[in-house]
Design a protein around this motif. Structure first.
Motif, mmCIF file in Angstrom:
data_model
loop_
_atom_site.group_PDB
_atom_site.id
_atom_site.type_symbol
_atom_site.label_atom_id
_atom_site.label_comp_id
_atom_site.label_asym_id
_atom_site.label_seq_id
_atom_site.Cartn_x
_atom_site.Cartn_y
_atom_site.Cartn_z
ATOM 1 N N THR A 122 2.577 27.665 16.572
ATOM 2 C CA THR A 122 3.307 26.531 17.133
ATOM 3 C C THR A 122 4.738 26.981 17.436
ATOM 4 O O THR A 122 4.929 27.950 18.156
ATOM 5 N N GLU A 142 -0.054 20.450 14.760
ATOM 6 C CA GLU A 142 -0.047 20.855 13.350
ATOM 7 C C GLU A 142 -0.727 19.794 12.489
ATOM 8 O O GLU A 142 -1.541 20.112 11.612
ATOM 9 N N ILE A 155 -0.040 27.994 9.750
ATOM 10 C CA ILE A 155 0.737 27.497 10.882
ATOM 11 C C ILE A 155 1.957 28.383 11.021
ATOM 12 O O ILE A 155 2.705 28.586 10.064
ATOM 13 N N ARG A 157 5.413 28.916 12.732
ATOM 14 C CA ARG A 157 6.516 28.326 13.490
ATOM 15 C C ARG A 157 7.469 29.419 13.936
ATOM 16 O O ARG A 157 8.511 29.665 13.318
ATOM 17 N N LEU A 216 2.551 27.391 5.743
ATOM 18 C CA LEU A 216 3.470 27.323 6.874
ATOM 19 C C LEU A 216 4.348 28.566 6.884
ATOM 20 O O LEU A 216 5.109 28.814 5.945
#
Length: 228
Positions: A122, A142, A155, A157, A216
């Motif tokens: 993402t 997400e 995920i 970032r 994350l």
């Protein structure tokens, strides 16, 4: 722990990050099969040193991803990578389809085929409540993938992605000269995704591993992975 024989599916393999990821995985002795779902086959794939690892499925339109039952050939693969990315300037509807709808379809395919690890790219600033379409859609995807309750979801970032070989973006070119902006080289990001997937594989072998893990990765964590 033996990490050979790993198999991956990549959604978004013809994009800048996807191209680097294909190279990264096929060059690694740990990965024996790399399946890609693309609308166009890239000539550079014919010159890969380990092109025998690559399994290309070419489709006219990624809308076909909605037909989950047609993707049973990916049963029991190890990781499903989603590195799709569009631009807001292509219009709200198209951006939403590429960055939200298609990744969700990919999640459905992974779940239906018992792929334990979903790796989602993402962006820094992802926030489903954002007033800006880009960061809002990143936050929504997400949330949607988290709700699918994968055994292991990561995920990523990432900050500004620099040196996209086929997709240089003027904004990111400018950002490379601003020292306090989070950024990462495209090749380094691809390596980080590989290292992360191998970590997920090891974690999943742990009998004490939780049923559902969501990790994350910040841009700093991705940079650290790229140095391993």
């Amino acid at each position: 722990m033996d990490q050979t024989g790993l198999r991956a599916v990549i959604l978004g393999a013809s994009g800048a990050v996807g191209r680097e990821l294909v190279t990264e995985l096929t060059n690694s002795p740990k990965w024996t099969e790399v399946a890609v779902i693309v609308r166009r086959k890239l000539d550079q794939w014919d010159t890969l040193p380990n092109k025998h690892k690559l399994r290309i499925t070419q489709v006219d339109n990624l809308d076909i991803l909605e037909k989950t039952d047609e993707w049973k050939k990916y049963a029991n693969y190890n990781t499903f990578f989603c590195v799709l990315g569009s631009r807001v300037k292509e219009g709200d509807a198209q951006f939403t389809k590429v960055d939200l709808t298609y990744p969700i379809y990919g999640g459905n395919i992974a779940r239906a085929n018992a792929i334990p690890h979903y790796s989602l790219l993402t962006s820094i600033g992802a926030d489903k409540g954002s007033m800006f379409l880009y960061t809002r859609i990143k936050g929504l995807v997400e949330e949607a993938l988290t709700k699918q309750s994968f055994p292991y979801l990561t995920i990523h970032r990432a900050g500004a992605i620099l040196n996209r070989v086929n997709d240089e973006r003027i904004g990111e070119t400018i950002l490379k000269y601003i020292p306090f902006i989070d950024k990462i080289e495209c090749k380094d990001l691809a390596k980080a995704l590989r290292v992360d997937a191998e970590k997920a594989y090891v974690d999943l072998q742990n009998p004490n591993q939780k049923d559902f893990t969501v990790r994350l990765n910040t841009n700093k964590m991705l940079l650290d992975f790229s140095k391993q």
